[in-house]
Each structure stands twice: as C-alpha cells, then as structure tokens.
Write a protein that holds these residues in place. Structure first.
Motif, PDB file in Angstrom:
ATOM      1  N   TYR A 271       8.190  31.805  54.097  1.00 51.57           N
ATOM      2  CA  TYR A 271       8.130  32.590  52.957  1.00 51.57           C
ATOM      3  C   TYR A 271       7.801  32.085  51.907  1.00 51.57           C
TER       4      TYR A 271
ATOM      5  N   THR B   6      16.140  38.574  44.638  1.00 47.87           N
ATOM      6  CA  THR B   6      17.235  38.337  45.947  1.00 47.87           C
ATOM      7  C   THR B   6      18.747  37.924  45.493  1.00 47.87           C
TER       8      THR B   6
ATOM      9  N   LYS C  46      11.994  36.225  45.951  1.00 43.27           N
ATOM     10  CA  LYS C  46      11.360  36.065  47.318  1.00 43.27           C
ATOM     11  C   LYS C  46      10.463  36.896  47.978  1.00 43.27           C
ATOM     12  N   ASP C  47       9.266  36.482  48.284  1.00 43.49           N
ATOM     13  CA  ASP C  47       8.442  37.087  49.011  1.00 43.49           C
ATOM     14  C   ASP C  47       8.296  36.859  50.453  1.00 43.49           C
ATOM     15  N   ASP C  48       8.805  38.009  51.163  1.00 40.14           N
ATOM     16  CA  ASP C  48       8.705  37.884  52.681  1.00 40.14           C
ATOM     17  C   ASP C  48       7.958  38.613  53.532  1.00 40.14           C
ATOM     18  N   GLN C  49       6.926  38.379  53.983  1.00 40.92           N
ATOM     19  CA  GLN C  49       5.928  39.321  54.899  1.00 40.92           C
ATOM     20  C   GLN C  49       5.472  40.315  53.934  1.00 40.92           C
ATOM     21  N   GLY C  50       5.019  40.069  52.737  1.00 41.25           N
ATOM     22  CA  GLY C  50       4.428  41.038  51.762  1.00 41.25           C
ATOM     23  C   GLY C  50       5.531  41.622  50.905  1.00 41.25           C
ATOM     24  N   THR C  51       6.695  41.643  51.182  1.00 43.90           N
ATOM     25  CA  THR C  51       7.699  42.340  50.152  1.00 43.90           C
ATOM     26  C   THR C  51       8.431  41.495  49.296  1.00 43.90           C
ATOM     27  N   ASP C  52       8.354  41.642  48.022  1.00 44.44           N
ATOM     28  CA  ASP C  52       9.024  40.838  47.265  1.00 44.44           C
ATOM     29  C   ASP C  52       9.897  41.465  46.462  1.00 44.44           C
ATOM     30  N   LYS C  53      10.941  40.622  46.055  1.00 43.83           N
ATOM     31  CA  LYS C  53      11.927  41.177  45.119  1.00 43.83           C
ATOM     32  C   LYS C  53      13.215  40.170  44.727  1.00 43.83           C
TER      33      LYS C  53
END
Length: 165
Positions: free
Chosen positions: A52, A89, A80-87
């Motif tokens: 990630y 955290t 955090k950007d994990d598998q194309g989803t960022d937010k």
C-alpha cells in the motif's frame, strides 16, 4: 568623540551581543513528511510502497526550556492509499520530551494517542541536516510501538524529513 556617542556605541555593541544569544524558553515550529517503511506484528509484516502507500504529515511546536531539554506537541494526519482507495486513516496526537544530544542530533520520546483507538509510544532520532538563520532542514527516524483496539502490538520503522522554523 563625545561622551554620548561613546555611550551609544557601547550600548549598541552590548545590545547586538544580547540579541545574538538564544533566549529561553525558545519556541519553534515544524512541518514534515513521514513515510512508514515497514510495520511488524505477530499477524503480519506490511511494507509501505509494496503492499500500500501511506504518508503522514507531522506538524508541531517545540518549546525548549534550555539548550538541552524541551517539550514538543505534534499532530500527524495520516493518509493511506490501498488498492486504489485513498483516505485519511488516522489522526495522531503526539506529545513528548526533547533531549538535545549534540552535533545536531535530538532524541524525542513521544506518547502516542491515535484516533483509530491505538496508543503507545514513539522514540525518534532527529538530525538537523542544514541550518540557516531563518529555518533548518531535518531528517528523522521514528520507531512507533502501538497497542490496543483489538489488534496485536506492532512496531514500525519510518523515515521523516521536514523544515523547522
């Protein structure tokens, strides 16, 4: 030379000397970019940039009591950007003590309280890389240890760089 001119010259020299000395308490602010590199727990080993992408933005105020010891308060929003989803955290509240070690090195011992429900401590070794009259640039190695929120204890090694003013 007149007496008044001599007195003015002497006062000018002494006032310049006093302004060039550091006055305590000394307050500085800073902003940085933090990259956790690897996080280890009994469940897994997670590597940033591979599994990630996570980044934090430490922002804080240091209050130096004297040239050797101080207090610091830091707030760190984490993204955090994990598998194309960022937010966002997590938001970390990070108070601690500062100890000047000499040669531009500082130790920060921080308590850690995360909005995710985790808590712990973070020892940090900091090194001033470039120092100018208005600001300084630094690099740091934070080593967070976290507990709580129904997760196993974890240890992270990271790299941080930033600017202090």
């Amino acid at each position: 030379m007149s007496f008044r001119f001599q007195l003015l010259l002497i006062l000018s020299v002494f006032s310049h000397t006093s302004f060039s000395q550091t006055v305590y308490p000394k307050i500085t602010g800073y902003f940085g970019i933090l990259h956790p590199i690897v996080t280890v727990s009994e469940d897994q080993t997670a590597v940033n940039f591979r599994d990630y992408y996570a980044v934090g933005f430490p922002t804080g105020i240091n209050i130096w009591k004297n040239e050797k010891i101080g207090f610091s308060f830091e707030v760190v929003p984490n993204i955090k950007d994990d598998q194309g989803t960022d937010k966002v955290t997590n938001l970390l509240f990070h108070p601690g003590i500062l100890v000047a070690l000499g040669n531009g090195f500082t130790f920060a011992g921080r308590a850690a309280f995360e909005s995710s429900g985790r808590y712990g401590f973070t020892p940090v070794i900091n090194k001033t890389i470039i120092k100018s009259a208005n600001c300084s640039y630094f690099a740091a190695i934070p080593l967070p240890v976290r507990f709580g929120n129904d997760h196993p204890a974890s240890f992270t090694a990271g790299f941080q760089f930033g600017i202090a003013f």
